[in-house]
Write an enzyme that holds these catalytic residues in place. Structure first.
Site, PDB file in Angstrom:
ATOM      1  CG  ASP A 164     -10.155   0.056 -10.890  1.00 32.86           C
ATOM      2  OD1 ASP A 164      -9.171  -0.676 -11.127  1.00 32.86           O
ATOM      3  OD2 ASP A 164     -11.303  -0.171 -11.333  1.00 32.86           O
TER       4      ASP A 164
ATOM      5  CG  HIS B  25     -13.605   5.299   0.370  1.00 33.23           C
ATOM      6  ND1 HIS B  25     -13.392   6.247   1.347  1.00 33.23           N
ATOM      7  CD2 HIS B  25     -13.624   5.972  -0.794  1.00 33.23           C
ATOM      8  CE1 HIS B  25     -13.283   7.434   0.782  1.00 33.23           C
ATOM      9  NE2 HIS B  25     -13.415   7.300  -0.532  1.00 33.23           N
TER      10      HIS B  25
ATOM     11  CD  GLU C 269     -10.060  -2.591 -14.054  1.00 32.92           C
ATOM     12  OE1 GLU C 269     -11.065  -1.866 -14.281  1.00 32.92           O
ATOM     13  OE2 GLU C 269      -9.413  -2.534 -12.993  1.00 32.92           O
TER      14      GLU C 269
HETATM   15  C1  LIG Z   1     -14.402   4.938  -5.114  1.00 32.56           C
HETATM   16  C2  LIG Z   1     -14.024   3.541  -4.710  1.00 32.56           C
HETATM   17  C3  LIG Z   1     -13.256   2.768  -5.549  1.00 32.56           C
HETATM   18  C4  LIG Z   1     -12.900   1.467  -5.191  1.00 32.56           C
HETATM   19  N1  LIG Z   1     -12.126   0.738  -6.052  1.00 32.56           N
HETATM   20  C5  LIG Z   1     -11.745  -0.501  -5.712  1.00 32.56           C
HETATM   21  C6  LIG Z   1     -10.926  -1.280  -6.595  1.00 32.56           C
HETATM   22  O1  LIG Z   1     -10.572  -0.855  -7.684  1.00 32.56           O
HETATM   23  N2  LIG Z   1     -10.541  -2.516  -6.186  1.00 32.56           N
HETATM   24  C7  LIG Z   1     -10.893  -3.018  -4.966  1.00 32.56           C
HETATM   25  O2  LIG Z   1     -10.471  -4.133  -4.644  1.00 32.56           O
HETATM   26  N3  LIG Z   1     -11.686  -2.325  -4.136  1.00 32.56           N
HETATM   27  C8  LIG Z   1     -12.131  -1.087  -4.489  1.00 32.56           C
HETATM   28  N4  LIG Z   1     -12.947  -0.388  -3.638  1.00 32.56           N
HETATM   29  C9  LIG Z   1     -13.407  -1.034  -2.410  1.00 32.56           C
HETATM   30  C10 LIG Z   1     -12.402  -0.843  -1.287  1.00 32.56           C
HETATM   31  O3  LIG Z   1     -11.244  -1.646  -1.505  1.00 32.56           O
HETATM   32  C11 LIG Z   1     -13.009  -1.299   0.046  1.00 32.56           C
HETATM   33  O4  LIG Z   1     -14.204  -0.643   0.289  1.00 32.56           O
HETATM   34  C12 LIG Z   1     -12.020  -1.017   1.183  1.00 32.56           C
HETATM   35  O5  LIG Z   1     -12.526  -1.581   2.367  1.00 32.56           O
HETATM   36  C13 LIG Z   1     -11.881   0.466   1.364  1.00 32.56           C
HETATM   37  O6  LIG Z   1     -10.766   0.777   2.153  1.00 32.56           O
HETATM   38  P1  LIG Z   1     -10.951   1.729   3.388  1.00 32.56           P
HETATM   39  O7  LIG Z   1      -9.584   2.047   3.838  1.00 32.56           O
HETATM   40  O8  LIG Z   1     -11.842   2.869   3.090  1.00 32.56           O
HETATM   41  O9  LIG Z   1     -11.661   0.706   4.396  1.00 32.56           O
HETATM   42  P2  LIG Z   1     -12.797   0.942   5.485  1.00 32.56           P
HETATM   43  O10 LIG Z   1     -14.098   1.117   4.816  1.00 32.56           O
HETATM   44  O11 LIG Z   1     -12.371   2.007   6.414  1.00 32.56           O
HETATM   45  O12 LIG Z   1     -12.756  -0.475   6.232  1.00 32.56           O
HETATM   46  C14 LIG Z   1     -13.154  -1.657   5.577  1.00 32.56           C
HETATM   47  C15 LIG Z   1     -13.068  -2.856   6.527  1.00 32.56           C
HETATM   48  O13 LIG Z   1     -11.711  -3.134   6.832  1.00 32.56           O
HETATM   49  C16 LIG Z   1     -11.471  -3.002   8.220  1.00 32.56           C
HETATM   50  N5  LIG Z   1     -10.187  -2.323   8.378  1.00 32.56           N
HETATM   51  C17 LIG Z   1      -9.841  -1.087   7.968  1.00 32.56           C
HETATM   52  N6  LIG Z   1      -8.567  -0.834   8.289  1.00 32.56           N
HETATM   53  C18 LIG Z   1      -8.094  -1.934   8.902  1.00 32.56           C
HETATM   54  C19 LIG Z   1      -6.838  -2.279   9.486  1.00 32.56           C
HETATM   55  N7  LIG Z   1      -5.805  -1.447   9.491  1.00 32.56           N
HETATM   56  N8  LIG Z   1      -6.727  -3.508  10.041  1.00 32.56           N
HETATM   57  C20 LIG Z   1      -7.758  -4.382  10.064  1.00 32.56           C
HETATM   58  N9  LIG Z   1      -8.960  -4.101   9.531  1.00 32.56           N
HETATM   59  C21 LIG Z   1      -9.129  -2.885   8.964  1.00 32.56           C
HETATM   60  C22 LIG Z   1     -12.622  -2.183   8.754  1.00 32.56           C
HETATM   61  O14 LIG Z   1     -12.888  -2.466  10.106  1.00 32.56           O
HETATM   62  C23 LIG Z   1     -13.747  -2.621   7.864  1.00 32.56           C
HETATM   63  O15 LIG Z   1     -14.318  -3.822   8.318  1.00 32.56           O
HETATM   64  C24 LIG Z   1     -13.339   0.910  -3.974  1.00 32.56           C
HETATM   65  C25 LIG Z   1     -14.145   1.678  -3.127  1.00 32.56           C
HETATM   66  C26 LIG Z   1     -14.487   2.977  -3.478  1.00 32.56           C
HETATM   67  C27 LIG Z   1     -15.372   3.762  -2.584  1.00 32.56           C
END
Ligand SMILES: Cc1cc2nc3c(=O)[nH]c(=O)nc-3n(C[C@H](O)[C@H](O)[C@H](O)COP(=O)(O)OP(=O)(O)OC[C@H]3O[C@@H](n4cnc5c(N)ncnc54)[C@H](O)[C@@H]3O)c2cc1C
Ligand SMILES: *[C@@H]1O[C@H](CO)[C@@H](O)[C@H](O)[C@H]1NC(C)=O
Ligand SMILES: *[C@@H]1O[C@H](CO)[C@@H](O)[C@H](O)[C@H]1NC(C)=O
Length: 493
Positions: free
Chosen positions: A154, A93, A270
């Site tokens: 969120d 994400h 918020e």
């Molecule tokens: C619809 C939506 C709503 C969101 N709402 C919020 C919110 O309310 N608050 C907020 O703070 N953020 C929010 N985000 C942002 C979100 O927290 C970040 O984009 C987060 O990185 C997404 O998590 P993911 O598991 O998809 O990570 P990914 O996109 O898969 O990875 C993000 C980064 O973290 C690294 N990573 C992933 N897993 C690990 C692991 N296990 N160990 C070490 N590194 C790792 C990856 O290599 C990459 O660099 C939102 C994003 C979306 C799309």
């Protein structure tokens, strides 16, 4: 076509593209218990993210069956003569390809074959979870014990490792800090392939590095997260303001109550700006449904803009009798437009999962899988030992421009237009010397990263040299130059 043939074709294609950099048979020889996939659809998924703005193909995708699998693959990358990148991918994400690994290996931390780990301690109020666990699943596990994590995002379909690598921020942060302030302990596999347990007491430098560390120091395989007794219900309230100053004044008043007893403060604060742009860019305002309509015009908003404060009060059913009074007393201190109160009462789990409802609505209209040129800026104080950077102020806002681009939309809905607006916003802040910091930062040059990290850069890069000296991990963030060249196919000649 049989799977085997497909696999052979896929490997063939990969060898052609990658040349001398990494030989897939090298991966297969590692003898992992998990599964390597060269399947084009798996590779395609791992090359993209929610942002939909860029793509970078990995060579292979690993569905690990244990932390040991990850130790082996990282060690192989570290010890390999030519090197290759390894990126953990949570739920993908990110917006700008942060979880990709060009010509390397993407580890699908939250695939269906993820290792099961969840253990709830009712006595010590924590839960141990696999790093690829989605927050929605963490909640499902803990709620069975009447417990829940304290600080949220969120949206719950994000992985624990993914949000901990950033911060994890929602309306509880003023009270409990972001999610990274609510992690007791981590298991981390460093860029040298060592599996280390870290906490405030043990390997504390690694622990602080990894919190908000953008995946640069290690792969989180286990996190121990603080729990509290889960509230049963939530009174969810929105009130409106005609101007920015009255809106922020009340927000700042509400967060100043963070040290007060529970009955004297809200649990969630918020807010957002309401502009009349239709569903696509007001997707999170679904609260004002047909049974609960909002007519911006009826509130005499200056320039068609309204400011909406969003607050919530958690409670147990046994306290249902006193909640009306508590909320009323709190609302009395606020200066919103009289009569502009919208209230919903719902189970705690439904409140936490509220954005998913909006997602389903957008999906049904084909408006979810579209480009998302999101911009998040901090416009501060949390524990400054972690890697996360914030402005140097006591009070700061996270301002999020969460917009979707439409191919066939109007001019103001195109990706080009929205991207240009993001640049204008950043240039404006620069020109006016508004010392913002990006949240979920995206930069491409070392100069920009150095500026982003400011005083923390020296420590950040020193920790990088210690924990991932060959710069193997999370290369999709484009912070450090790997010691090998992932793009140059003939680099070894
Ligand atoms: C619809 C939506 C709503 C969101 N709402 C919020 C919110 O309310 N608050 C907020 O703070 N953020 C929010 N985000 C942002 C979100 O927290 C970040 O984009 C987060 O990185 C997404 O998590 P993911 O598991 O998809 O990570 P990914 O996109 O898969 O990875 C993000 C980064 O973290 C690294 N990573 C992933 N897993 C690990 C692991 N296990 N160990 C070490 N590194 C790792 C990856 O290599 C990459 O660099 C939102 C994003 C979306 C799309
Ligand atoms: C902003 O709105 C408040 C009412 O909520 C009002 O008292 C105040 O005068 C307004 N300020 C300006 C600058 O318009
Ligand atoms: C962290 O904050 C403390 C207290 O506010 C301050 O004394 C210290 O200098 C800060 N450290 C860094 C690295 O900014």
């Amino acid at each position: 076509m049989s799977t085997k043939l497909l696999l052979t074709l896929a490997i063939y294609r990969i060898i052609l593209t990658v040349g001398l950099t990494l030989d897939p048979t090298e991966l297969l020889r590692l003898g992992l218990h998990g599964q390597f996939s060269f399947d084009p659809s798996d590779v395609e998924t791992a090359s993209k993210d929610f942002g939909g703005l860029r793509r970078a193909n990995p060579l292979a995708v690993l569905h690990p069956s244990s932390a040991e699998d990850i130790v082996r693959i990282v060690k192989a990358a570290f010890e390999s003569a030519h090197g290759f990148s390894v990126s953990a991918r949570g739920h993908g994400h990110s917006i700008n390809g942060q979880a990709t690994a060009t010509n390397g290996v993407v580890i699908q931390m939250c695939s269906s074959r993820k290792p099961a780990l969840t253990i709830v301690s009712e006595k010590f109020l924590y839960v141990d979870v696999w790093g690829g666990e989605l927050w929605v699943d963490v909640l499902r596990s803990t709620i069975e014990y009447g417990l829940a994590p304290k600080s949220w995002t969120d949206y719950l379909y994000l992985s624990v490792g993914g949000t901990i690598s950033n911060a994890g921020i929602s309306g509880q942060a003023f009270n409990h800090g972001p999610q990274i302030s609510n992690v007791y302990e981590l298991d981390v596999i460093t860029g040298k392939g060592e599996l280390l347990t870290c906490s405030e007491e043990e390997n504390s430098d690694l622990y602080h590095a990894v919190l908000g560390g953008l995946g640069q120091f290690g792969i989180i395989t286990r996190a121990r997260i603080a729990l509290e007794r889960a509230p049963q219900r939530v009174r969810w309230i929105r009130v409106l303001y005609p101007n920015f100053s009255s809106f922020t004044q009340d927000q700042e008043y509400l967060i100043s109550l963070h040290g007060q007893p529970d009955t004297h403060k809200f649990d969630y604060v918020e807010g957002f700006v309401i502009v009349d742009e239709g569903i696509i860019n007001n997707w999170r305002s679904s609260f004002f449904s047909s049974s609960n309509p909002l007519k911006v015009s009826s509130f005499n908003a200056e320039g068609g803009v309204l400011y909406c404060l969003e607050i919530a009060k958690n409670y147990q059913e046994s306290n249902a009798d006193s909640i009306d009074q508590e909320v009323e007393d709190l609302l009395k201190k606020l200066n919103f437009i009289p009569g502009s109160i919208f209230t919903t009462d719902l189970p705690y789990v439904d409140f936490l999962d509220r954005v998913h409802k909006a997602e389903l609505k957008l999906r049904s209209k084909g408006l979810w899988d579209v480009p998302h040129p999101w911009l998040n800026i901090f416009v501060p104080k949390w524990d400054n030992k972690s890697s996360m950077v914030t402005p140097d102020e006591d009070v700061f806002y996270l301002v999020a421009f969460l917009r979707s681009a439409l191919d066939k939309g109007t001019e103001t809905q195109t990706l080009e237009y929205l991207t240009d607006q993001n640049h204008q916003i950043l240039r404006f802040c620069d020109k006016e010397k508004i010392n913002i910091k990006q949240y979920l930062p995206h930069y491409t040059s070392e100069q920009e990263w150095i500026r982003h990290f400011g005083d923390k850069w020296a420590q950040f890069s020193k920790r990088k040299m210690e924990f991932d000296p060959k710069c193997i991990l999370a290369t999709g963030q484009s912070i450090f130059e790997p010691s090998f060249n992932p793009n140059n196919k003939a680099s070894r000649r």
